[in-house]
Write an enzyme that holds these catalytic residues in place. Structure first.
Site, PDB file in Angstrom:
ATOM      1  CB  CYS A  78      -0.987   0.006   1.157  1.00 43.23           C
ATOM      2  SG  CYS A  78      -0.242  -0.033   2.802  1.00 43.23           S
ATOM      3  CG  HIS A 118      -4.325   0.458   4.303  1.00 40.09           C
ATOM      4  ND1 HIS A 118      -3.720  -0.150   3.223  1.00 40.09           N
ATOM      5  CD2 HIS A 118      -5.456   1.034   3.829  1.00 40.09           C
ATOM      6  CE1 HIS A 118      -4.459   0.055   2.144  1.00 40.09           C
ATOM      7  NE2 HIS A 118      -5.512   0.768   2.479  1.00 40.09           N
ATOM      8  CG  ASP A 135      -7.345   1.527  -0.228  1.00 42.81           C
ATOM      9  OD1 ASP A 135      -6.127   1.363  -0.447  1.00 42.81           O
ATOM     10  OD2 ASP A 135      -7.966   0.908   0.646  1.00 42.81           O
TER      11      ASP A 135
END
Length: 199
Positions: A78, A118, A135
């Site tokens: 991520c 994250h 995202d």
């Protein structure tokens, strides 16, 4: 006082990045372009955490991200995906703020709280007053940006169903929880705050 530009978008080989994700549309900071960029990035650059599994370091500077993801055609986890995507969005003229989330996958109220591991992005456009969440590094969508607003119900992004819920976190601070409908019903994917995060 405004904060300085932090994503180093000027150093990004934008043409190479756009070729890597297969995007050849307009280069403007509008909502339709943001939707196209999220989908292109998410479906072209996979979630990958091989370096961590092999015990190697994971450099997050833009030069390293370009080498790994663009030039060598690899994926990333991520922080790598979000950092590269943020640099590209900055070049397009989007407003970009990094956010940090706690992956919960069904245990949002567990104690002690899980660490914030994250990365996701809060993005603004030139043609819409709303803030959007992008995202591109979770590994299983969403394939589009979603509005930073208590949805009050579910919303669909492609074939996936989500809910975004606003709660009150520690010390009364706003806390957001993203839920996804899965095989066994609704499950929370992660929680996050709006505290800005930087590379």
């Amino acid at each position: 006082m405004t904060e300085p530009t932090t994503w180093r978008g000027a150093e990004l080989d934008l043409d190479a990045y756009l070729a890597r994700i297969g995007y050849d549309g307009p280069r403007v900071a509008t909502l339709p372009v943001l939707r196209a960029l999220v989908r292109a990035h998410t479906t072209s650059i996979p979630f990958e955490n091989l370096e961590i599994i092999l015990g190697r370091g994971v450099p997050l500077d833009l030069a390293s991200l370009q080498d790994k993801i663009i030039r060598r055609g690899r994926g990333g986890y991520c922080y790598e995906n979000a950092g590269l995507f943020a640099a590209a969005l900055e070049r397009f003229g989007f407003g970009v703020t990094g956010l940090s989330g706690r992956v919960t996958m069904g245990v949002v109220d567990a104690a002690p709280a899980r660490p914030a591991t994250h990365a996701l992005l809060r993005v603004t456009t030139t043609d819409d007053p709303r803030a959007w969440l992008c995202d591109v590094g979770f590994g299983a969508g969403p394939l589009e940006p979603y509005e930073l607003a208590d949805s009050g119900g579910e919303f669909a992004l492609g074939d996936w169903r989500f809910r975004l819920e606003r709660r009150t976190g520690a010390l009364g601070a706003p806390l957001w929880v993203l839920h996804q409908f899965a095989r066994d019903g609704w499950v929370d994917r992660y929680s996050f705050t709006e505290d800005p995060q930087y590379p």
